[in-house]
Design a protein around this motif. Structure first.
Motif, PDB file in Angstrom:
ATOM      1  N   PHE A   1       9.893  11.961   5.628  1.00 26.67           N
ATOM      2  CA  PHE A   1       8.820  10.987   5.399  1.00 26.67           C
ATOM      3  C   PHE A   1       8.385  10.349   6.711  1.00 26.67           C
ATOM      4  CE2 PHE A   1       7.350   6.679   4.192  1.00 26.67           C
ATOM      5  CZ  PHE A   1       6.256   7.065   3.435  1.00 26.67           C
ATOM      6  N   ASP A   2       9.364   9.951   7.546  1.00 23.67           N
ATOM      7  CA  ASP A   2       9.046   9.332   8.836  1.00 23.67           C
ATOM      8  C   ASP A   2       8.274  10.298   9.734  1.00 23.67           C
ATOM      9  OD1 ASP A   2      10.495   7.238   7.798  1.00 23.67           O
ATOM     10  OD2 ASP A   2      12.078   7.278   9.321  1.00 23.67           O
TER      11      ASP A   2
ATOM     12  N   LEU B   1       6.267  -1.057   8.430  1.00 21.03           N
ATOM     13  CA  LEU B   1       7.550  -1.681   8.136  1.00 21.03           C
ATOM     14  C   LEU B   1       7.973  -1.194   6.756  1.00 21.03           C
ATOM     15  CD1 LEU B   1       6.842  -5.359   9.221  1.00 21.03           C
ATOM     16  CD2 LEU B   1       7.906  -3.556  10.552  1.00 21.03           C
ATOM     17  N   ILE B   2       9.052  -0.459   6.724  1.00 24.96           N
ATOM     18  CA  ILE B   2       9.513   0.120   5.465  1.00 24.96           C
ATOM     19  C   ILE B   2      10.961  -0.300   5.252  1.00 24.96           C
ATOM     20  CG2 ILE B   2      10.040   2.262   4.245  1.00 24.96           C
ATOM     21  CD1 ILE B   2       7.696   3.536   5.709  1.00 24.96           C
ATOM     22  N   PHE B   3      11.229  -0.867   4.086  1.00 20.83           N
ATOM     23  CA  PHE B   3      12.597  -1.241   3.781  1.00 20.83           C
ATOM     24  C   PHE B   3      13.441   0.015   3.595  1.00 20.83           C
ATOM     25  CE2 PHE B   3      10.624  -5.292   2.843  1.00 20.83           C
ATOM     26  CZ  PHE B   3      11.549  -6.163   3.407  1.00 20.83           C
ATOM     27  N   ASP B   4      14.593   0.009   4.220  1.00 17.91           N
ATOM     28  CA  ASP B   4      15.492   1.162   4.219  1.00 17.91           C
ATOM     29  C   ASP B   4      16.387   1.111   2.992  1.00 17.91           C
ATOM     30  OD1 ASP B   4      16.722   3.450   5.045  1.00 17.91           O
ATOM     31  OD2 ASP B   4      17.970   2.476   6.551  1.00 17.91           O
ATOM     32  N   ASN B   5      15.999   1.839   1.965  1.00 13.50           N
ATOM     33  CA  ASN B   5      16.772   1.881   0.727  1.00 13.50           C
ATOM     34  C   ASN B   5      18.080   2.624   0.977  1.00 13.50           C
ATOM     35  OD1 ASN B   5      17.832   2.333  -1.818  1.00 13.50           O
ATOM     36  ND2 ASN B   5      15.855   2.769  -2.741  1.00 13.50           N
ATOM     37  N   PRO B   6      19.217   1.959   0.839  1.00 15.94           N
ATOM     38  CA  PRO B   6      20.498   2.604   1.134  1.00 15.94           C
ATOM     39  C   PRO B   6      20.839   3.766   0.195  1.00 15.94           C
ATOM     40  CG  PRO B   6      20.844   0.419   0.181  1.00 15.94           C
ATOM     41  CD  PRO B   6      19.366   0.579   0.406  1.00 15.94           C
TER      42      PRO B   6
ATOM     43  N   THR C   1       0.849  -1.185   0.000  1.00 16.85           N
ATOM     44  CA  THR C   1       0.000   0.000   0.000  1.00 16.85           C
ATOM     45  C   THR C   1       0.888   1.240   0.000  1.00 16.85           C
ATOM     46  OG1 THR C   1      -1.664  -1.181   1.261  1.00 16.85           O
ATOM     47  CG2 THR C   1      -1.835   1.198   1.236  1.00 16.85           C
ATOM     48  N   SER C   2       0.522   2.202  -0.784  1.00 14.95           N
ATOM     49  CA  SER C   2       1.310   3.422  -0.877  1.00 14.95           C
ATOM     50  C   SER C   2       0.784   4.475   0.090  1.00 14.95           C
ATOM     51  CB  SER C   2       1.240   3.973  -2.300  1.00 14.95           C
ATOM     52  OG  SER C   2       1.857   5.238  -2.349  1.00 14.95           O
ATOM     53  N   PHE C   3       1.699   5.133   0.775  1.00 18.72           N
ATOM     54  CA  PHE C   3       1.304   6.219   1.667  1.00 18.72           C
ATOM     55  C   PHE C   3       1.009   7.499   0.896  1.00 18.72           C
ATOM     56  CE2 PHE C   3       3.240   3.435   4.832  1.00 18.72           C
ATOM     57  CZ  PHE C   3       2.258   3.473   5.803  1.00 18.72           C
TER      58      PHE C   3
ATOM     59  N   LYS D   1       4.184   4.987  13.314  1.00 21.71           N
ATOM     60  CA  LYS D   1       5.606   4.888  13.625  1.00 21.71           C
ATOM     61  C   LYS D   1       6.268   4.012  12.576  1.00 21.71           C
ATOM     62  CE  LYS D   1       5.351   5.428  18.620  1.00 21.71           C
ATOM     63  NZ  LYS D   1       5.627   4.802  19.928  1.00 21.71           N
ATOM     64  N   VAL D   2       7.397   4.472  12.083  1.00 17.92           N
ATOM     65  CA  VAL D   2       8.108   3.755  11.030  1.00 17.92           C
ATOM     66  C   VAL D   2       9.170   2.853  11.650  1.00 17.92           C
ATOM     67  CG1 VAL D   2       9.645   4.003   9.043  1.00 17.92           C
ATOM     68  CG2 VAL D   2       7.703   5.547   9.317  1.00 17.92           C
ATOM     69  N   ILE D   3       9.184   1.622  11.195  1.00 13.96           N
ATOM     70  CA  ILE D   3      10.245   0.684  11.542  1.00 13.96           C
ATOM     71  C   ILE D   3      10.993   0.404  10.247  1.00 13.96           C
ATOM     72  CG2 ILE D   3      10.795  -1.625  12.392  1.00 13.96           C
ATOM     73  CD1 ILE D   3       8.080  -1.492  13.911  1.00 13.96           C
ATOM     74  N   ARG D   4      12.218   0.874  10.181  1.00  9.86           N
ATOM     75  CA  ARG D   4      13.018   0.705   8.964  1.00  9.86           C
ATOM     76  C   ARG D   4      13.743  -0.628   9.011  1.00  9.86           C
ATOM     77  NH1 ARG D   4      12.991   4.438   4.907  1.00  9.86           N
ATOM     78  NH2 ARG D   4      11.896   6.298   5.584  1.00  9.86           N
ATOM     79  N   LEU D   5      13.578  -1.393   7.955  1.00 10.62           N
ATOM     80  CA  LEU D   5      14.181  -2.718   7.860  1.00 10.62           C
ATOM     81  C   LEU D   5      15.377  -2.666   6.922  1.00 10.62           C
ATOM     82  CD1 LEU D   5      10.872  -4.719   7.365  1.00 10.62           C
ATOM     83  CD2 LEU D   5      12.088  -4.298   9.501  1.00 10.62           C
ATOM     84  N   PRO D   6      16.446  -3.396   7.267  1.00 10.59           N
ATOM     85  CA  PRO D   6      17.621  -3.383   6.387  1.00 10.59           C
ATOM     86  C   PRO D   6      17.306  -3.963   5.014  1.00 10.59           C
ATOM     87  CG  PRO D   6      17.885  -4.974   8.170  1.00 10.59           C
ATOM     88  CD  PRO D   6      16.590  -4.266   8.406  1.00 10.59           C
TER      89      PRO D   6
END
Length: 93
Positions: A45-46, A30-35, A5-7, A55-60
């Motif tokens: 954005f957060d 849960l948002i993947f953390d684009n390096p 889903t897009s914010f 609340k954003v949880i950034r995933l590697p």
């Protein structure tokens, strides 16, 4: 749980704004953390999502198309929901 889903979806934003006015409970994304993405953009954005009650949880993320670890994170969330004494509960306020 919304996957893919897009914010930027207007209807999702309306739901989040309504939810924010009705409850103090936070949602989690849960948002993947684009390096390759700039840190300033990530923080803006957060903060935007936090103001909507998310609340954003950034995933590697190893690269821009690596979503293989998503299943692992969904399993962790599922275990957390099922277990009232889950070790992660100490981090929830």
């Amino acid at each position: 749980m919304f996957i893919g889903t897009s914010f930027t979806d207007v209807n999702l934003i309306k739901l989040l704004r309504t939810s924010r006015t009705l409850t103090r409970n936070m949602h989690y994304a849960l948002i993947f953390d684009n390096p390759k993405e700039e840190l300033k953009i990530k923080k803006l954005f957060d903060n935007y999502l936090y103001n909507l009650g998310v609340k954003v949880i950034r995933l590697p993320m190893k690269n821009e198309v690596d979503y293989s670890s998503l299943v692992k994170y969904i399993k962790i969330i599922n275990d957390f929901i099922k277990d009232e004494k889950h070790e992660l509960r100490k981090y929830i306020s």
